[in-house]
Design a protein around this motif. Structure first.
Motif, PDB file in Angstrom:
ATOM      1  N   PHE A  81       0.857  -1.184   0.000  1.00  0.00           N
ATOM      2  CA  PHE A  81       0.000   0.000   0.000  1.00  0.00           C
ATOM      3  C   PHE A  81       0.892   1.232   0.000  1.00  0.00           C
ATOM      4  O   PHE A  81       1.981   1.227   0.587  1.00  0.00           O
ATOM      5  N   TRP A  82       0.397   2.296  -0.661  1.00  0.00           N
ATOM      6  CA  TRP A  82       1.226   3.501  -0.774  1.00  0.00           C
ATOM      7  C   TRP A  82       0.365   4.736  -0.537  1.00  0.00           C
ATOM      8  O   TRP A  82      -0.769   4.830  -1.025  1.00  0.00           O
ATOM      9  N   THR A  83       0.920   5.669   0.220  1.00  0.00           N
ATOM     10  CA  THR A  83       0.274   6.971   0.429  1.00  0.00           C
ATOM     11  C   THR A  83       1.331   8.056   0.280  1.00  0.00           C
ATOM     12  O   THR A  83       2.537   7.775   0.379  1.00  0.00           O
ATOM     13  N   PRO A  84       0.911   9.296   0.046  1.00  0.00           N
ATOM     14  CA  PRO A  84       1.880  10.385  -0.060  1.00  0.00           C
ATOM     15  C   PRO A  84       2.752  10.468   1.186  1.00  0.00           C
ATOM     16  O   PRO A  84       2.289  10.180   2.298  1.00  0.00           O
ATOM     17  N   PRO A  85       4.017  10.840   1.033  1.00  0.00           N
ATOM     18  CA  PRO A  85       4.964  10.870   2.160  1.00  0.00           C
ATOM     19  C   PRO A  85       4.487  11.706   3.352  1.00  0.00           C
ATOM     20  O   PRO A  85       4.799  11.385   4.498  1.00  0.00           O
TER      21      PRO A  85
END
Length: 217
Positions: free
Chosen positions: A127-131
């Motif tokens: 899963f990826w989200t903005p830093p």
């Protein structure tokens, strides 16, 4: 990324689709890319490519309103990971997208390196989200309960709810979906029961609480 990877790009802006194509091609030119310019095309692409590895889904394009498109896509095609693409990248919108099943949230202001990282992360099963996203769990029992109720809707009920949110009448929805008005009335009754509301207006208000109403994303 392997040569048999299939990625669906669903965005109504040709220039942005081109930017996403560039980001993908720079990693592996053999990747097969399927494009969709509106939500109906996105649904068709998902149906015709049921083994796709990823869909990049714009939150705001013809045929859907806000997060409703994500809800419908996750309900209809649970095997295809969805990375949301949006110019609306505030914390509540990101959190709602993840709660409704997105595997990633990519801001349209992201640089190409961030887009590549997000795509690679999801393709690897992550899963990826903005830093700068604060992933701390939101303690809002009302919203959590609402999302749980929305997840009990069937794919067709989710689609009907989205069309209610767009202001369509039962007759119009029946025409669009190719079913009888009586069938739509039955769906609406089931939707109201599952959302624990008494009217279509109240259902739309509930959608607005999590940013799925028209213009919310």
């Amino acid at each position: 990324m392997t040569s048999d990877t299939t990625i669906i790009i669903a965005d109504d802006h040709p220039l942005f689709r081109g930017a996403l194509r560039q980001a993908i091609a720079s990693q592996d030119k053999a990747t097969r890319i399927v494009e969709a310019a509106d939500f109906d095309e996105a649904r068709r692409a998902a149906s015709e490519n049921a083994d796709a590895d990823l869909m990049l889904l714009d939150l705001s394009m013809p045929g859907t309103s806000g997060l409703t498109g994500l809800m419908m896509m996750r309900a209809e095609h649970q095997n295809i990971p969805v990375a949301v693409i949006s110019a609306t990248d505030d914390t509540p919108t990101i959190r709602r997208a993840l709660e409704l099943g997105a595997s990633a949230f990519i801001s349209k202001s992201s640089g190409i390196d961030e887009i590549r990282e997000a795509i690679d992360t999801v393709l690897a099963g992550g899963f990826w989200t903005p830093p700068d996203f604060d992933a701390e769990r939101e303690n809002d029992p009302e919203i959590e309960n609402l999302i749980a109720r929305l997840k009990t809707l069937t794919p067709q009920q989710t689609r009907v709810l989205g069309m209610i949110g767009e202001g369509l009448l039962n007759k119009q929805i029946a025409y669009e979906l190719g079913v009888s008005e009586a069938t739509i009335k039955a769906h609406v009754s089931a939707i109201l029961l599952k959302l624990n509301v008494d009217s279509r207006t109240q259902a739309v208000i509930q959608l607005g609480k999590i940013g799925t109403a028209p213009g919310a994303a």
